[in-house]
Write a protein that holds these residues in place. Sequence first.
Motif, short mmCIF file in Angstrom:
data_model
loop_
_atom_site.label_atom_id
_atom_site.label_comp_id
_atom_site.label_asym_id
_atom_site.label_seq_id
_atom_site.Cartn_x
_atom_site.Cartn_y
_atom_site.Cartn_z
N ALA A 138 -3.98 -2.74 16.74
CA ALA A 138 -4.45 -1.35 16.00
C ALA A 138 -5.46 -1.44 14.83
O ALA A 138 -5.72 -2.80 14.59
N THR A 139 -4.81 -0.76 13.87
CA THR A 139 -6.11 -0.65 12.85
C THR A 139 -5.37 -0.50 11.56
O THR A 139 -4.36 -0.37 11.82
N GLY A 140 -5.52 -1.43 10.24
CA GLY A 140 -5.54 -0.67 9.35
C GLY A 140 -5.63 0.24 8.48
O GLY A 140 -4.32 0.42 7.53
N GLU A 141 -6.42 1.32 9.23
CA GLU A 141 -6.13 3.22 9.36
C GLU A 141 -4.59 3.39 9.47
O GLU A 141 -3.73 3.88 8.22
N ASP A 142 -3.92 2.77 10.31
CA ASP A 142 -2.68 3.53 11.25
C ASP A 142 -1.66 2.62 10.11
O ASP A 142 -0.71 3.49 9.76
N PHE A 143 -1.64 1.47 9.78
CA PHE A 143 -0.78 0.34 8.94
C PHE A 143 -0.75 1.13 7.28
O PHE A 143 0.80 1.70 7.35
N LEU A 144 -1.49 1.65 7.09
CA LEU A 144 -1.81 2.37 5.48
C LEU A 144 -0.97 3.94 6.28
O LEU A 144 -0.04 4.63 4.89
N LYS A 145 -1.29 4.56 6.75
CA LYS A 145 -0.60 5.75 7.29
C LYS A 145 1.21 5.64 7.56
O LYS A 145 1.43 6.95 6.83
N ILE A 146 1.58 4.29 7.67
CA ILE A 146 2.51 4.51 7.78
C ILE A 146 3.17 4.36 6.11
O ILE A 146 4.52 4.00 5.97
N ALA A 147 2.55 3.44 5.85
CA ALA A 147 3.20 1.99 4.43
C ALA A 147 3.16 2.01 3.33
O ALA A 147 3.04 2.02 2.23
N GLY A 148 1.71 2.46 3.87
CA GLY A 148 0.71 2.28 2.19
C GLY A 148 1.55 4.33 1.47
O GLY A 148 2.21 4.77 1.58
N GLY A 149 1.77 3.83 0.02
CA GLY A 149 2.18 5.56 -0.27
C GLY A 149 1.07 5.16 -2.13
O GLY A 149 0.70 3.88 -1.99
N THR A 150 1.51 6.12 -2.83
CA THR A 150 1.31 6.50 -4.24
C THR A 150 1.85 6.66 -5.07
O THR A 150 1.50 6.97 -6.68
N SER A 151 3.00 6.90 -4.99
CA SER A 151 4.37 7.86 -6.33
C SER A 151 4.51 6.83 -6.62
O SER A 151 5.31 5.18 -6.44
N ASN A 152 4.45 6.57 -8.25
CA ASN A 152 4.92 5.70 -9.04
C ASN A 152 6.96 5.07 -9.14
O ASN A 152 7.35 4.21 -9.26
N GLU A 153 7.10 7.03 -9.00
CA GLU A 153 8.62 7.06 -8.41
C GLU A 153 8.96 5.46 -7.54
O GLU A 153 9.54 4.78 -8.08
N VAL A 154 8.37 5.69 -6.36
CA VAL A 154 8.55 4.69 -5.28
C VAL A 154 8.55 3.36 -5.56
O VAL A 154 9.83 2.43 -5.66
N ALA A 155 7.42 2.65 -6.25
CA ALA A 155 7.07 1.86 -6.69
C ALA A 155 8.49 1.10 -7.49
O ALA A 155 8.35 -0.23 -7.14
N MET A 156 8.52 1.26 -8.54
CA MET A 156 9.64 1.34 -9.60
C MET A 156 10.69 1.22 -8.41
O MET A 156 11.64 -0.02 -8.94
N PHE A 157 10.96 1.99 -7.62
CA PHE A 157 12.25 1.94 -7.02
C PHE A 157 12.93 0.74 -5.93
O PHE A 157 13.14 0.15 -6.02
N LEU A 158 11.08 0.31 -5.57
CA LEU A 158 11.01 -0.95 -4.34
C LEU A 158 10.42 -2.15 -5.14
O LEU A 158 10.43 -2.90 -4.95
N SER A 159 10.61 -2.41 -6.77
CA SER A 159 9.74 -2.99 -7.12
C SER A 159 11.29 -3.70 -7.41
O SER A 159 10.23 -5.56 -7.03
N ARG A 160 12.42 -4.01 -6.96
CA ARG A 160 13.36 -4.74 -7.40
C ARG A 160 13.36 -5.99 -5.68
O ARG A 160 13.60 -4.97 -4.62
N GLU A 161 13.45 -7.15 -6.28
CA GLU A 161 13.41 -7.54 -4.84
C GLU A 161 14.78 -8.24 -4.23
O GLU A 161 15.68 -8.12 -5.35
N ASP A 162 14.59 -9.07 -3.16
CA ASP A 162 15.88 -9.05 -2.59
C ASP A 162 17.32 -7.91 -2.24
O ASP A 162 18.37 -8.05 -2.67
N GLN A 163 16.29 -7.44 -2.40
CA GLN A 163 17.44 -6.04 -2.21
C GLN A 163 17.43 -4.86 -1.18
O GLN A 163 16.75 -5.10 -0.31
N ILE A 164 19.22 -4.27 -0.56
CA ILE A 164 18.62 -4.12 0.53
C ILE A 164 18.94 -2.31 0.89
O ILE A 164 20.24 -2.09 -0.23
N ILE A 165 17.99 -2.65 2.02
CA ILE A 165 17.80 -0.49 1.55
C ILE A 165 18.94 0.42 2.90
O ILE A 165 18.77 -0.38 3.48
N VAL A 166 19.70 0.97 2.27
CA VAL A 166 20.38 2.34 2.57
C VAL A 166 20.08 3.39 3.22
O VAL A 166 19.84 4.06 2.17
#
Length: 743
Positions: free
Chosen positions: A326-354
Amino acid sequence: MTAQVDYLVVLFTATSGACGELLGSDEKELVQLVWQLVDVKNKKLGKVNELLIKPDLSDLTEEKEEEEDVVEESVEEENGSGAECVSTARSVDAALNLFHIQLTNEVNSMGAGTSVCLCTDGQLHIRQVIHPEAASKNILVPDCFYSFFDLRKEFKKHFPTSDLKALNSHIMAESLSIPADVPTMWDPSATLDPSAIMPAEVVVQQVQLMASIVLALLSEPLYHTFSNPERVSEKFETGTCSKMEKVCDNTVIRARGLPWQSSDQDIARFFRGLNIAKGGAALCLNAQGRRNGEALVRFVSEEHRDLALQRHKHHMGNRYIEVYKATGEDFLKIAGGTSNEVAMFLSREDQIIVRMRGLPFTATHEQVLTFFSTGDGLKDMCPVSGGKDGILFVRYPDGRPTGDAFVLFACEEHAQCALRKHKEILGKRYIELFKSTAAEVQQVLNRYSSAPLISVAPAPLVSMLPTVSLLPPPGGVRDCLRLRGLPYTASIEDILTFLGEFTHDIRPHGVHMVLNQQGRPSGDCFIQMTSAERALQASQRLHKHVMSSQRGANSRYVEVFPCSADEMGLVLMGGSLSHTHTHTHTRSRSGTGLSPPPCKSRRLSPPSYSFTAAPQVLPTEAAAALYPPIGQVLLTPRPLPPGHAYYPASAQLYMNYAAYYPSPPGSPTAIGFFPSPSSLSSPGGLVRMPGLTYNNNGVKDLINAVQGYQYAPEDALVHAQGPVHIHDPTRTLLTQPKEWVCI
C-alpha cells in the motif's frame, strides 16, 4: 545496549518446511534449535547444543506426565548430527523454556560475565519463526528473544559494498578466508529447491560456521564490537497520526480478510516479531461506518514491510489473511486527522477505546456515565477513565449528533466489562458496543466532519457545451399537455380513455410516453393538442382525476398541466421541468424553469463505423448527412427543419444527451391513421437504422415498423451488415430519436 556484550549465542532454527530465504514463509512449525556460546572477551567457543521438538502423540496420560520433566541426552556418536549435547522437548513452549534454562546454566558455569545476546544469520530466525509461532499459540517468549544481533549487518559494517539481501554464511566465510564445511548443495545461493527441509547435521555445521565468522570479526585486524542489537517490540503502541505527516510508501501494507471483530492488538499479534510504528495499525471502515475486514499497517522500515509481505495468506484463527503493498497516502486517508479535540482525546496512552453506536441524539455525558456505572454488583461496574473527558461524541460539521461516541477505559478488565453491556438500553434505544482503535476514531471523525475520503465524480460533460440557453423563450404557445403520476402499467389506450372527449383534439402521433434509463415507464406523458384553448380546458377538467390501468388493478390520480412544445421537446431530449426558478426569465408557477439535460449515457453518442472499399451504397452527399463528424455532433446543436409538426423550428436539441428515452408514437390502431400535413415542403431525406437483427424477414418488417410515415417502400435498402437506409420524403423520421427507429 551500547557496550560490548560478554557472550554471544549463535542461534540457528529449522522448521518442518522451507529453509534459506523462505524460512517461516510457509507457516510451518519449529522442529530444531541449535546454538553455540561464544565468549567475546576470551574469544572461546562453548559446546554445540541441539534441541529437537518432537510432539508426543501418545494417548496415555500417565506416560505424558512421567516424560514431562525428562530430557533425553545423547552423545554425538548416537545422534549423528554432530552436536555435543542433544535434548528433546514435546512442544515449542517447553523447548523455549528449556533453551533459556540451559543457556543460563552454561553462562553461569563460565563465570566471566553476565550480559548475553543472541546472534543469527539474518532476521528470519527470530522475527519470522520464533515470535509468529509463539503468538499463534499464545506462548510467552523468554526475554532473551527480544534482542539479537544480525550477523549480516555486523559483517556489512566492515564490508559496506556487500549486498545485504544476497549475503549468507558462505559468502561471509569466503570473504574472511574461513573454510566452510557445509556442503555446497545447501548453500542458499546454490540450492535448487529452497523449500526443501535442511538435514539436522547441516544445521549444526551452519552454527559452527557462524561461530567461526564471529571469532574472525572479533580478532585482528577487524576488532569488531557487537553493540546496539536489533530490537523486537514487545507491545504495540497506540497513537495518533497527523494528515500533515509524511509516510513512506515502502513501509505500508494492506491486510485483507480480517475477522470483523478484530482489533489493532489482534493485527499486532498477527505481525508479532515485526516492529509496527506507533499508531500504525488502522482498521478500514465501509460507507456505513462498519469494519470491512481490511486494515492498513505501517512498519518502522522497508525491511520490516518486506518481511510482512512474506506472511501473505498466513492464518489468524481460522481465516487466512492476504497481505499487499500500500502507499503512505492510503494510510493517511484512514489514520490521519486534524482535529485538536480528537488529539486531546487520544493523547492519554495505555487506554482502551470502546465505540458506542446507536445513541439517542439527545444523549448527554451524564447518561453515558450512568450507563456504564450501573450494574448488579461491583463486577458489572466499569467506570469511564477521566469522567466526561473520557467521552467523545461524534458530530456533523453543523454540530448535530450522529449517534456515535467513543469512551475510554483504564484497563482491559473494565473494557471487557463494558462490552458485556452490548445491546443494553439507553433511553429508548439499544446500544451497540465494539472495541475500537485510535485509527478508527480518526477515520470516523474524518468521515463525518471533513471532506469525503473518496474524490467526487468529475464535472458532467454538459459544461463543455456552448453557452446557449436551453430554456424555451417566454410567451410560447402552450398547446401541449403534460400528464404526471401515471400508473406504471398504463398504456396508450388507458391514456386515450382518460382523456375522453379530448381524444379528438390530439394531433397525429401526438402521444409521447417518457421512459427512464432502464426503458421502463417513468410515470410521465406528453400529448400534443390542436390548440392551446383545448389544452387549457383539458388540464382544468382532468387535473387530479383518477386513471385506471387495464393491465393492473392499481389506479392513481394524475396531474395534468399545460405546457409548450419547447418544454415538451426539452424533457423528451433529456431535460427536466422544475418548480424552482433559477434563471433570469420571469415565469409563473405553471411556466417553470428548466435544468439542462445531463449527460448520463455514452451509448447515445453516434458510434463510429468502418466500411471496406466496396462500391458505395449511398452517394457521398447522403453519407455525409448520415455520418457527421463526431465533434460536430457532440458540440453543435442540431436545428430542426422549419414547419415541423411535432417540434417548433426554434428548438435546438442535443440528441446525444438524454436522461429519458421517449417511446415510439402511438400506433395507427390506437389513435387512427392521419396523413402528414401537406405544408411540409422540405425535401426528402434518408434515415439510417442500425442495430437490426439478423433473423428479420426483410423489408416487410421495416414497412410495418415505420407505418404511419410517408416514405418510398421501393427505396428501402437493407445493408448486408445490418443497417437499413429508407428514403423519407417528409423527413419526419429524421427528427425522431434513434430509439424510435431501431429494431
